[in-house]
Design a protein around this motif. Structure first.
Motif, PDB file in Angstrom:
ATOM      1  N   GLY A 122      -8.096 -25.279  19.185  1.00 32.83           N
ATOM      2  CA  GLY A 122      -8.860 -25.131  17.957  1.00 32.83           C
ATOM      3  C   GLY A 122      -8.853 -23.708  17.443  1.00 32.83           C
ATOM      4  O   GLY A 122      -8.758 -23.473  16.227  1.00 32.83           O
TER       5      GLY A 122
ATOM      6  N   ALA B 107     -15.023 -25.818  12.373  1.00 34.45           N
ATOM      7  CA  ALA B 107     -14.253 -25.445  13.566  1.00 34.45           C
ATOM      8  C   ALA B 107     -15.153 -24.778  14.603  1.00 34.45           C
ATOM      9  O   ALA B 107     -15.006 -24.997  15.810  1.00 34.45           O
TER      10      ALA B 107
ATOM     11  N   GLU C 187     -17.215 -27.313  16.509  1.00 39.53           N
ATOM     12  CA  GLU C 187     -16.413 -27.987  17.529  1.00 39.53           C
ATOM     13  C   GLU C 187     -16.291 -27.116  18.773  1.00 39.53           C
ATOM     14  O   GLU C 187     -16.339 -27.615  19.904  1.00 39.53           O
ATOM     15  N   ARG C 188     -16.147 -25.812  18.589  1.00 37.14           N
ATOM     16  CA  ARG C 188     -16.086 -24.900  19.725  1.00 37.14           C
ATOM     17  C   ARG C 188     -17.444 -24.846  20.438  1.00 37.14           C
ATOM     18  O   ARG C 188     -17.509 -24.783  21.671  1.00 37.14           O
TER      19      ARG C 188
END
Length: 241
Positions: free
Chosen positions: A18, A194, A197-198
């Motif tokens: 990612g 993003a 998601e991390r």
């Protein structure tokens, strides 16, 4: 010679993938190469192969006792120092982010401590007067929002570095060494989605209380993050060769 390489120092494959995608998108460089230092050492010919480097973040902590560090972490630190030393000597270009700024600070003789952590989520950053003359930071707004999540940092700019960005929680947010080495404490590459998601990958790693994920994610998704990605595009335009 390939233009630029993303340097991965994340053991978690999903987070690493990612982050690579975020750098490539933010820099608008489909030709961005990838070097994974967790899974292999820095190649001997690396400085002949690439014009410059962007270094991602990591759950590693520079301030952990040496006795507690794995062989992989110690090798990663040594390899990152090679890149930093080369860039400081104007032999390449490099932009170190988050965990990486600690590597550069220590290499320059500065102090990294646990006294300057920042919560996971949006943080306000302001530029210094010196930033106005910098070819990368001089194009950014005087104040902007960036994403942070770290357990260590620096309160004083290391020797030979020029402070470019700061805030009250972690005074050293960005600096330059010479004209080819940059380091930021904040993450310049991720979009809000993003970053969330991390966050999901690291929700049990002590960066934030796991039960607060939804509230923090909402703040991240609502944040305006235009300036940090402009910084990356400027770096790519200047140093891609």
């Amino acid at each position: 010679m390939a233009p630029l390489a993303y340097v991965c120092v994340r053991p978690q494959a999903g987070a690493a993938a990612g982050e690579f995608a975020s750098f490539r998108s933010a820099m608008r460089r489909d030709d961005l190469a990838q070097l994974d230092l967790v899974r292999g050492p820095l190649p001997d010919d690396v400085f002949d192969r690439y014009a410059g480097f962007v270094v991602g973040g990591s759950p590693f902590n520079l301030t952990d006792p040496r006795s507690s560090k794995t062989d992989v972490q110690l090798r990663v630190e040594a390899d990152l120092e090679r890149i930093a030393e080369r860039a400081a000597a104007a032999g390449t270009a490099a932009l170190f982010t988050c965990y990486g700024i600690g590597i550069v600070t220590r290499m320059l003789g500065g102090e990294v401590t646990r006294a300057y952590p920042e919560d996971t989520g949006p943080s306000s950053v302001r530029l210094t007067d010196e930033a106005a003359q910098d070819p990368l930071f001089g194009m950014l707004a005087d104040r902007f929002t960036a994403l942070t999540a770290h357990k260590e940092g620096a309160g004083v700019t290391p020797p030979t570095a020029t402070l470019l960005a700061t805030n009250e929680t972690c005074p050293v947010q960005a600096y330059r060494v010479g004209d080819r080495l940059y380091a930021t404490q904040f993450h310049p590459e991720p979009t809000g989605p993003a970053f969330t998601e991390r966050m999901a990958v690291y929700r049990d790693d002590g960066y934030f209380t796991a039960g607060d994920y939804d509230a923090i994610a909402a703040r991240v998704l609502a944040a305006s993050l235009s300036e940090p990605t402009r910084l990356l595009r400027s770096f790519a335009a200047r140093f891609a060769g």
